[in-house]
Design an enzyme around this catalytic site. Structure first.
Site, mmCIF file in Angstrom:
data_model
loop_
_atom_site.group_PDB
_atom_site.id
_atom_site.type_symbol
_atom_site.label_atom_id
_atom_site.label_comp_id
_atom_site.label_asym_id
_atom_site.label_seq_id
_atom_site.Cartn_x
_atom_site.Cartn_y
_atom_site.Cartn_z
ATOM 1 N N ASP A 1 35.916 34.129 39.131
ATOM 2 C CA ASP A 1 36.171 34.291 37.698
ATOM 3 C C ASP A 1 35.001 33.814 36.859
ATOM 4 O O ASP A 1 34.790 34.285 35.746
ATOM 5 C CB ASP A 1 37.435 33.533 37.284
ATOM 6 C CG ASP A 1 38.617 34.477 37.335
ATOM 7 O OD1 ASP A 1 39.034 34.813 38.457
ATOM 8 O OD2 ASP A 1 39.069 34.917 36.261
ATOM 9 N N ASN B 1 37.632 30.262 40.953
ATOM 10 C CA ASN B 1 38.425 31.410 41.406
ATOM 11 C C ASN B 1 39.884 30.953 41.489
ATOM 12 O O ASN B 1 40.212 29.791 41.241
ATOM 13 C CB ASN B 1 37.906 31.930 42.752
ATOM 14 C CG ASN B 1 38.484 33.290 43.097
ATOM 15 O OD1 ASN B 1 38.454 34.207 42.286
ATOM 16 N ND2 ASN B 1 39.057 33.431 44.271
ATOM 17 N N GLY C 1 42.165 39.908 36.851
ATOM 18 C CA GLY C 1 40.937 39.959 37.642
ATOM 19 C C GLY C 1 39.763 39.999 36.667
ATOM 20 O O GLY C 1 39.776 40.812 35.732
ATOM 21 N N ALA C 2 38.765 39.128 36.887
ATOM 22 C CA ALA C 2 37.704 38.957 35.879
ATOM 23 C C ALA C 2 37.001 40.261 35.479
ATOM 24 O O ALA C 2 36.910 40.566 34.278
ATOM 25 C CB ALA C 2 36.705 37.907 36.368
HETATM 26 O O1 MRU Z 1 44.824 35.180 37.564
HETATM 27 P P1 MRU Z 1 44.131 36.378 38.119
HETATM 28 O O2 MRU Z 1 45.005 37.227 38.978
HETATM 29 O O3 MRU Z 1 43.422 37.158 37.028
HETATM 30 O O4 MRU Z 1 42.992 35.780 39.065
HETATM 31 C C1 MRU Z 1 42.095 36.673 39.669
HETATM 32 C C2 MRU Z 1 41.146 36.029 40.602
HETATM 33 O O5 MRU Z 1 41.135 34.842 40.793
HETATM 34 C C3 MRU Z 1 40.137 36.942 41.238
HETATM 35 O O6 MRU Z 1 39.793 36.480 42.500
HETATM 36 C C4 MRU Z 1 38.872 37.007 40.362
HETATM 37 O O7 MRU Z 1 39.186 37.329 39.046
HETATM 38 C C5 MRU Z 1 37.904 37.998 40.894
HETATM 39 S S1 MRU Z 1 38.502 39.625 40.818
HETATM 40 C C6 MRU Z 1 37.318 40.692 41.359
#
Ligand code: MRU
Length: 346
Positions: free
Chosen positions: A236, A246, A46-47
């Protein structure tokens, strides 16, 4: 509140998201190697959470540097930054957090190595605390768009687990529920790594927010048959024209929402807006291993030797986005102008 990351002075605890929902187990990370491994395996993801963990990992590793020379310290410090920077190329919050640390080091270079190490820990802690506060503000700004009794479709996991706590898209849903509104969530499972089925479902269940879990391919039929008040996802990286990267599948959800006349919102801190990127075409998209598609857990599901394309993210064009919910308010079209306005004073 769920705490996916905890700073413990000489180590970091990471709630291992690969083990959820079965086990709530923390990984103990004492050096940058173990943090990089946790990021690569998506034990932390998650970013915004990646920005926080990047800052903590660099502060931790800086504490292990043994030298009195600023030159040597800075060279080792930047080497650690660039190693972490490469782990998840789409998540701009990593770069944003590392730039904050670099600024602190350069601004205070005359103060000595011991002081620099302390300042880095303080800055990582500020990034952690600010993230929780920011998410709560995003929740307050966004809760107004959720009508009482609405169903809200969300994708992937943009909850506490994807941040330092509270969440962005799930934070908005939480804030609406906390304000007394009846909210019903439609959580998409999110192939291939099932962040929706494993993580969003786990968080919603803990918070007793009613929801139904659907496969990603059910989303269109769900919108047609049952309707949805709105869609809210995280981000992201957001380009200056509003194009938003995203989790892979977000683009498909946005197109479906448009076709069904359902508002599509992105919830993200302003730090997820990349001020160097004009449009989504310039956002680097991480590609991950074929194994994530050919296997579920240890079980192979595709024939051996098949060719796989596994981009971890896609880009939702700004024209499909109704609004971007930030800590400073909801940015609405025209995004080029209104994103600049929102960034002014940041
Ligand atoms: O590959 P991930 O699980 O890190 O992807 C996460 C996402 O796409 C989330 O929607 C994004 O990071 C926002 S989290 C607040």
């Amino acid at each position: 509140m769920i705490q996916p990351i905890k700073w413990k002075g000489d180590h970091i605890l990471i709630l291992d998201q690969t083990k959820l929902p079965e086990h709530e187990k923390y990984l103990i990370c004492r050096d940058v190697e173990s943090v990089i491994d946790a990021i690569n395996r998506l034990a932390v993801r998650g970013a915004p959470a990646l920005g926080v963990i990047a800052a903590m990992a660099v502060a931790l590793e800086a504490g292990n540097i043994k030298t009195d020379s600023f030159r040597e310290f800075y060279q080792k410090f930047t080497h650690t930054c660039s190693r972490i920077f490469k782990t998840r190329p789409t998540a701009v919050n990593i770069d944003w957090a590392l730039e904050r640390l670099k600024y602190i080091v350069l601004k205070n270079r005359s103060k000595g190595i011991h002081k620099l190490k302390k300042l880095l820990v303080q800055e990582a802690d500020s990034i952690y605390r600010e993230d929780i506060a920011t998410n709560k503000l995003i929740g307050q700004q966004g809760k107004e768009i959720i009508p009482d009794g609405a169903s809200v479709l969300t994708y992937c996991n943009a909850g506490s687990l994807a941040t330092a706590g509270y969440g962005t898209a799930l934070g908005v849903i939480r804030a609406a529920a906390e304000s007394g509104k009846k909210v019903f969530v439609v959580a998409c499972e999110t192939r291939p790594l099932l962040q929706g089925a494993r993580l969003t479902a786990w968080e919603l269940k803990k918070d007793r927010i009613p929801f139904t879990l659907i496969t990603d391919s059910t989303a269109g039929y769900y919108m047609k048959r049952k309707g949805a008040g709105l869609v809210i996802v995280g981000a992201d990286r957001i380009a200056l024209n509003g194009d938003t990267a995203n989790k892979i599948g977000s683009y498909m959800m946005a197109v479906l929402a448009k076709m069904h006349g359902i508002p599509f919102y992105v919830a993200a801190p302003l730090s997820t807006i990349d001020q160097n990127i004009k449009s989504g075409a310039d956002i680097p998209i991480e590609e991950r291993s074929a194994r994530e598609i050919t296997h579920i857990g240890k079980q192979r599901i595709a024939p051996e030797g098949v060719t796989v394309w596994n981009p971890a993210f896609d880009v939702v064009p700004a024209r499909y986005i109704t609004g971007i919910i930030t800590q400073k308010g909801i940015i609405r079209p025209p995004f080029k102008r209104n994103i600049q306005k929102a960034l002014a004073g940041c």
